[in-house]
Design an enzyme around this catalytic site. Structure first.
Site, PDB file in Angstrom:
ATOM      1  N   TYR A  18       2.665  -8.199  -4.367  1.00 38.75           N
ATOM      2  CA  TYR A  18       1.931  -8.737  -3.215  1.00 38.75           C
ATOM      3  C   TYR A  18       0.802  -7.811  -2.779  1.00 38.75           C
ATOM      4  CZ  TYR A  18       3.598  -5.673   0.602  1.00 38.75           C
ATOM      5  OH  TYR A  18       3.817  -4.607   1.442  1.00 38.75           O
ATOM      6  N   ARG A  19       0.784  -6.597  -3.351  1.00 34.67           N
ATOM      7  CA  ARG A  19      -0.142  -5.576  -2.871  1.00 34.67           C
ATOM      8  C   ARG A  19      -0.091  -4.461  -3.898  1.00 34.67           C
ATOM      9  NH1 ARG A  19       1.130  -2.834   2.997  1.00 34.67           N
ATOM     10  NH2 ARG A  19      -0.839  -1.748   3.316  1.00 34.67           N
ATOM     11  N   TYR A  45      -1.682   3.267  -1.862  1.00 37.62           N
ATOM     12  CA  TYR A  45      -2.426   2.163  -2.478  1.00 37.62           C
ATOM     13  C   TYR A  45      -3.878   2.553  -2.762  1.00 37.62           C
ATOM     14  CZ  TYR A  45       1.543  -0.788  -1.160  1.00 37.62           C
ATOM     15  OH  TYR A  45       2.796  -1.347  -1.013  1.00 37.62           O
ATOM     16  N   HIS A 105       2.968   9.546  -4.332  1.00 39.21           N
ATOM     17  CA  HIS A 105       3.808   8.351  -4.275  1.00 39.21           C
ATOM     18  C   HIS A 105       2.964   7.103  -4.475  1.00 39.21           C
ATOM     19  CE1 HIS A 105       2.360   8.738  -0.143  1.00 39.21           C
ATOM     20  NE2 HIS A 105       2.684   7.491   0.084  1.00 39.21           N
ATOM     21  N   ASP A 161       5.234   1.249   8.734  1.00 39.47           N
ATOM     22  CA  ASP A 161       5.857   2.567   8.835  1.00 39.47           C
ATOM     23  C   ASP A 161       4.905   3.661   9.320  1.00 39.47           C
ATOM     24  OD1 ASP A 161       7.841   1.446   6.220  1.00 39.47           O
ATOM     25  OD2 ASP A 161       8.612   2.080   8.165  1.00 39.47           O
TER      26      ASP A 161
END
Lengths: 524, 137
Positions: free
Chosen positions: A468-469, A91, A387, A150
């Site tokens: 949501y993010r 992110y 990723h 995670d």
């Protein structure tokens, strides 16, 4: 290459601000030049070396130092970008939206201020990681479990503020937050909820206090800097039994989710269980080249081979039972009988699993709150390491699940990537998180990813599925999809921003919220 | 053997994939012993390459997950002593190790890609100065 400067700040002004920051925190804790490299996004998406680059970073040790830093930032107009531990990889990590910002790294503020076993909560600073809190609890033999995402190296505070999730019954991390301390842009320190009452004894017990409930304003936002946060912890249950249910066909997801909904609403499925796709689970412990050397997504024949080799399904439902044996036996009967209606469903407990390493053995730790880094194995699927997460929310219906799956997997595979997704089950919603793994060393692959992601966002929004993010590169885009009533929500956010941070020095651009002086001409 | 100390974190080499070079030859001729060598035991080339390196300790077989190694003492070592680590591993192992080490030490990293699965790397660390941090509870 010189580090970029933020708009409206020249080199002399920045140098002066950094010198003033050094007087606050000490020279060892202001990072400039080569040392700012660790605040870059390791998975940067755009093929533009100048974007999302911090000018410097500063690491305070206390709320008082944060207050002084904010004062200097206001006087110098140097924007800060706050990170708790900067581990929000996929992110953006510690990278700022606005290039030239100074990263405010709160990782040195790593005190665990209280862990209360009687009521099941902790009060922590932003620099406390899940590893830290877990170790603290284990060393003292406390009968409490964490809920972990995670990667265990993230911040307990930061993950909750970013609406992160875990996998026990306490999986809604921001839902488990109770009380916070915040430094505002004017340097004022506020405590929310019951913390606003001097001498209170319920700051971490009762969320709402009196009057407007403001805690949510400081999540995924740039309205203040959270310097302490309460989080509820689950009492160690009387029993724990993780399980895995595999399903052989991609289309099974429709029936699986339809079955999940009433089980979750009625707390028969107690935890934030996940339905994980074949490739995501295979990628944890194997690599693509061990199965397939062709181009494009793996063909169905290879998928079948992976299923047979690793004894997993096209979908793998990982859940857990918590409580005394009579209770968990009854819950298991209900769960098993419900899913047994799906042809080919297979049921496993850890003792049934023969392979090592194994997905259930791994998830069994996560679903009991043991922090790890095992999940990063998916980076190895095609070896390129890049990723990004695409994370729309949908209702917990089979119809929405299959629609989302077909929509997302179709586009991902068209673009030549393998579909690696999971559906995290909330009480009434699914977080459909698709990890798109790409070769970050290839500019053309990053460009392909960028085009794919934009398409996914547009198509999901057209169907009413919002994220949501998101990654810093997409914050404006995602904020733009929440456009009901001519972007009324964003306009309200901007009004709050202008009131609380008129000089716009706190995390400009976070979640698409820009200060007034940077807003003109910017399109969400 | 006198240790060399690396003061500055060469993190640019960590985070700019464009500097990745091909093949293990870039490390040839470096005769210094490594404190620890890691190799991914799932891949035969990793065995081979790791076995050719001089090491103070026996090479350690790993898979993709750094967690057990980090928590079984590498975290303590990283805080205390300069380290010289080498490895032939998958991306997840070297990425996670770099990030973990950087929390406690200044880091100098060289990475090159051997094949679709494996990265060959060297990490040299110097512990960061600690003040009154890490006071829990």
């Amino acid at each position: 290459m010189a580090e970029p400067l933020p708009p409206g700040v020249n080199a002399a002004q920045m140098a002066d601000a950094l010198e003033r920051f050094r007087k606050v925190v000490g020279g060892d804790w202001v990072f400039a030049g080569e040392k700012v490299g660790s605040y870059y996004d390791p998975y940067t998406i755009p093929n533009d070396a100048e974007r999302y680059k911090a000018h410097a970073a500063i690491a305070p040790a206390s709320t008082e130092q944060v207050q002084e830093i904010v004062k200097i930032a206001n006087e110098s107009r140097v924007p800060l970008w706050t990170v708790s531990r900067g581990k929000n990889f996929a992110y953006g990590g510690a990278a700022p939206v606005l290039s030239g910002s100074v990263v405010l790294d709160l990782s040195r503020m790593n005190r665990i201020l209280e862990v209360n076993e009687k009521f099941g909560y902790a009060l922590v600073e932003p620099g406390v990681s899940y590893f830290d809190l877990y170790k603290y609890i284990q060393e003292r033999g406390l009968k409490l479990w964490l809920d972990v995402p995670d990667p265990g190296w993230g911040s307990v505070v930061g993950n909750a503020l970013d609406h992160g999730v875990g996998y026990t019954p306490y999986g809604d991390h921001f839902g488990m937050q109770c009380g916070m301390e915040v430094v505002l842009a004017n340097g004022e320190v506020v405590r929310t909820g019951m913390g606003a009452m001097p001498g209170n004894n319920t700051w971490q017990l009762f969320k709402y206090g009196f009057g407007p409930y403001v805690d949510g304003m400081f999540s995924q936002s740039n309205f203040g800097i959270v310097t302490k946060m309460g989080i509820w912890l689950m009492p160690e249950p009387a029993g724990y039994r993780p399980y895995l249910i595999t399903f052989p066909r991609e289309e099974d997801i429709e029936q699986v989710v339809e079955i999940v909904r009433p089980l979750k609403l009625n707390n028969v499925i107690q935890n934030a269980a996940t339905i994980r796709s074949l490739v995501l689970d295979a990628a944890l412990f194997t690599t693509r080249s061990q199965y397939y050397s062709g181009a494009g997504p793996i063909p169905p024949s290879v998928a079948k081979q992976i299923m047979a080799d690793q004894d997993i399904g096209m979908w793998n439902f990982c859940g857990a039972l918590y409580g005394p044996k009579p209770v968990t036996d009854a819950l298991w009967t209900a769960i098993r009988d419900s899913f047994a209606t799906i042809p080919g469903a297979k049921f496993y407990f850890p003792e049934d699993r023969k392979h090592r390493p194994d997905i259930l053995i791994h998830r069994a730790d996560t679903m009991k709150g043991i922090p790890k880094l095992t999940e990063f194995g998916f980076l190895n699927w095609n070896g390129g390491g890049g990723h990004v997460g695409f994370s729309p929310v949908s209702p917990t219906t089979g119809q929405d699940a299959i629609k989302q799956f077909k929509m997302v997997s179709g586009r991902v595979r068209e673009a030549g990537f393998d579909y690696m997704g999971l559906m995290a089950i909330g009480f009434r919603e699914l977080h459909h998180v698709t990890v798109i793994v790409y070769d970050q060393t290839q500019p053309q692959e990053r460009q392909k990813l960028h085009e794919l992601f934009g398409r996914l966002v547009r198509e999901a929004a057209a169907e009413g599925y919002g994220e949501y993010r998101t990654h810093i590169h997409y914050m404006d885009t995602i904020a733009g999809t929440y456009s009901w009533n001519d972007h009324a929500l964003l306009k309200m956010h901007q009004t709050i921003k202008d009131a609380l941070d008129p000089n716009g020095v706190l995390s400009p651009g976070k979640s698409g919220i820009w200060p007034k002086h940077l807003r003109e001409g910017r399109k969400s | 053997m006198k240790r060399r100390h690396f003061i500055h974190a060469a993190t640019a080499s960590v985070l700019l994939p464009s500097v990745l070079t091909r093949g293990p030859a870039v490390f040839a001729g470096i005769g210094r012993k490594s404190d620890y060598v890691f190799f991914d035991e799932r891949f035969e080339p990793a065995h081979r390459v790791a076995a050719s390196w001089p090491a103070s300790n026996r090479p350690i077989g790993v898979r993709g997950d750094i967690t057990p190694f980090w928590l079984s003492g590498l975290d303590v070592l990283a805080r205390k002593d300069p380290l010289h680590l080498r490895g032939v591993t998958t991306d997840s192992f070297q990425f996670c190790l770099r990030v973990l080490l950087a929390e406690h030490a200044h880091l100098d990293v060289q990475v090159s890609r051997l094949d679709p699965n494996l990265f060959s790397w060297i990490m040299r660390t110097t512990p960061k100065i600690l003040t009154t941090d890490h006071a829990h509870g």
